[in-house]
Design a protein around this motif. Structure first.
Motif, PDB file in Angstrom:
ATOM      1  N   ARG A  14       0.842  -1.200   0.000  1.00 17.08           N
ATOM      2  CA  ARG A  14       0.000   0.000   0.000  1.00 17.08           C
ATOM      3  C   ARG A  14       0.875   1.247   0.000  1.00 17.08           C
ATOM      4  NH1 ARG A  14      -2.066   3.241   4.365  1.00 17.08           N
ATOM      5  NH2 ARG A  14      -3.984   4.273   3.773  1.00 17.08           N
ATOM      6  N   ALA A  15       1.883   1.284   0.859  1.00 19.69           N
ATOM      7  CA  ALA A  15       2.779   2.437   0.933  1.00 19.69           C
ATOM      8  C   ALA A  15       3.524   2.624  -0.382  1.00 19.69           C
ATOM      9  CB  ALA A  15       3.762   2.274   2.086  1.00 19.69           C
ATOM     10  N   PHE A  16       4.020   1.551  -0.964  1.00 21.96           N
ATOM     11  CA  PHE A  16       4.756   1.632  -2.225  1.00 21.96           C
ATOM     12  C   PHE A  16       3.872   2.212  -3.331  1.00 21.96           C
ATOM     13  CE2 PHE A  16       5.975  -0.116  -6.333  1.00 21.96           C
ATOM     14  CZ  PHE A  16       7.279   0.330  -6.431  1.00 21.96           C
ATOM     15  N   VAL A  17       2.643   1.698  -3.437  1.00 23.46           N
ATOM     16  CA  VAL A  17       1.721   2.175  -4.470  1.00 23.46           C
ATOM     17  C   VAL A  17       1.395   3.650  -4.265  1.00 23.46           C
ATOM     18  CG1 VAL A  17      -0.645   1.949  -5.359  1.00 23.46           C
ATOM     19  CG2 VAL A  17       0.748  -0.091  -4.986  1.00 23.46           C
ATOM     20  N   LEU A  18       1.126   4.038  -3.029  1.00 26.19           N
ATOM     21  CA  LEU A  18       0.789   5.441  -2.758  1.00 26.19           C
ATOM     22  C   LEU A  18       1.969   6.372  -3.006  1.00 26.19           C
ATOM     23  CD1 LEU A  18      -1.497   5.062   0.384  1.00 26.19           C
ATOM     24  CD2 LEU A  18      -2.180   5.683  -1.943  1.00 26.19           C
ATOM     25  N   VAL A  19       3.169   5.953  -2.635  1.00 26.64           N
ATOM     26  CA  VAL A  19       4.353   6.779  -2.900  1.00 26.64           C
ATOM     27  C   VAL A  19       4.565   6.903  -4.409  1.00 26.64           C
ATOM     28  CG1 VAL A  19       6.874   6.871  -2.692  1.00 26.64           C
ATOM     29  CG2 VAL A  19       5.481   6.388  -0.681  1.00 26.64           C
ATOM     30  N   ALA A  20       4.436   5.804  -5.143  1.00 25.00           N
ATOM     31  CA  ALA A  20       4.604   5.847  -6.606  1.00 25.00           C
ATOM     32  C   ALA A  20       3.557   6.761  -7.238  1.00 25.00           C
ATOM     33  CB  ALA A  20       4.518   4.438  -7.189  1.00 25.00           C
ATOM     34  N   LEU A  21       2.318   6.654  -6.779  1.00 22.43           N
ATOM     35  CA  LEU A  21       1.260   7.532  -7.284  1.00 22.43           C
ATOM     36  C   LEU A  21       1.567   8.990  -6.947  1.00 22.43           C
ATOM     37  CD1 LEU A  21      -1.544   7.939  -8.584  1.00 22.43           C
ATOM     38  CD2 LEU A  21      -2.526   7.541  -6.317  1.00 22.43           C
ATOM     39  N   GLY A  22       1.997   9.231  -5.723  1.00 25.78           N
ATOM     40  CA  GLY A  22       2.319  10.593  -5.294  1.00 25.78           C
ATOM     41  C   GLY A  22       3.459  11.211  -6.087  1.00 25.78           C
ATOM     42  N   THR A  23       4.524  10.435  -6.323  1.00 21.80           N
ATOM     43  CA  THR A  23       5.648  10.989  -7.082  1.00 21.80           C
ATOM     44  C   THR A  23       5.259  11.208  -8.538  1.00 21.80           C
ATOM     45  OG1 THR A  23       6.648   8.799  -7.458  1.00 21.80           O
ATOM     46  CG2 THR A  23       7.410  10.046  -5.530  1.00 21.80           C
ATOM     47  N   ALA A  24       4.374  10.345  -9.078  1.00 22.51           N
ATOM     48  CA  ALA A  24       3.886  10.560 -10.445  1.00 22.51           C
ATOM     49  C   ALA A  24       3.057  11.843 -10.520  1.00 22.51           C
ATOM     50  CB  ALA A  24       3.057   9.355 -10.900  1.00 22.51           C
ATOM     51  N   LEU A  25       2.207  12.075  -9.527  1.00 17.05           N
ATOM     52  CA  LEU A  25       1.429  13.319  -9.498  1.00 17.05           C
ATOM     53  C   LEU A  25       2.343  14.534  -9.344  1.00 17.05           C
ATOM     54  CD1 LEU A  25      -1.632  12.253  -7.323  1.00 17.05           C
ATOM     55  CD2 LEU A  25      -1.624  12.815  -9.763  1.00 17.05           C
ATOM     56  N   MET A  26       3.374  14.409  -8.532  1.00 20.93           N
ATOM     57  CA  MET A  26       4.338  15.512  -8.392  1.00 20.93           C
ATOM     58  C   MET A  26       5.017  15.810  -9.723  1.00 20.93           C
ATOM     59  SD  MET A  26       4.386  16.976  -5.466  1.00 20.93           S
ATOM     60  CE  MET A  26       5.937  17.860  -5.601  1.00 20.93           C
TER      61      MET A  26
END
Length: 183
Positions: A14-26
């Motif tokens: 869950r953390a990995f997916v959310l971090v990947a999504l967050g960095t993609a949005l950034m």
């Protein structure tokens, strides 16, 4: 934003997916850019504050650290087609490192209920913006002097920050309501 029960620990996937999504949005928010001298105007601060509010202080600040690490490794995640160490030591460095502290502060406030009303979330995001401005201004003032740092690093961004706060404070509760309905 990924539903979890109170007290439930964040799983690694869950953390990995959310971090990947967050960095993609950034990365996407960095590409929406109005070039200005020294510091471009982007949507990054809006996304930083929304990630902090949605993820909380731990995962929000970890996402910003991952974003900076991706850029430091040379991935073109910063404004313009830029990656590498130059943005992390150039005029934008203070803002970039301020993202970590802003996600931390906004996430910390959100975890204490500041994300449950538009007015409080606006205030939490305003505090986050102040943190970003303080870091960016401090770095620019060190290199260019206080007057020029204010002129190129703060003044042009105040109105846009108020608009971003209003947008973020409106979008977050709406997104939360949609997610809550799905549970």
């Amino acid at each position: 934003m990924w539903p979890a029960r109170p007290g439930e620990t964040v799983g690694a996937l869950r953390a990995f997916v959310l971090v990947a999504l967050g960095t993609a949005l950034m990365t996407l928010s960095a590409k929406v850019s109005l070039p200005l001298p020294y510091v471009p105007m982007t949507l990054q601060s809006l996304v930083v504050l929304m990630i902090g509010a949605a993820y909380g202080w731990r995962l929000g600040s970890a996402t910003m650290i991952a974003y900076l690490a991706e850029g430091a490794m040379g991935l073109p995640v910063f404004a313009g087609p830029v990656g590498g160490l130059a943005p992390l030591v150039g005029p934008t460095a203070g803002y970039l490192f301020g993202f970590v502290a802003a996600a931390f502060v906004t996430g910390w406030l959100a975890e204490r209920g500041w994300d449950r009303s538009v007015v409080l979330l606006f205030a939490a995001m305003a505090v986050g913006h102040v943190v970003i401005f303080a870091a960016g201004f401090g770095w620019l003032a060190f290199g260019f002097g206080v007057a020029k740092a204010w002129q190129v690093g703060v003044l042009p961004f105040i109105a846009a920050s108020l608009v971003k706060n209003a947008l973020g404070a409106t979008l977050m509760p709406a997104a939360r309501r949609i997610i809550d309905r799905r549970r």
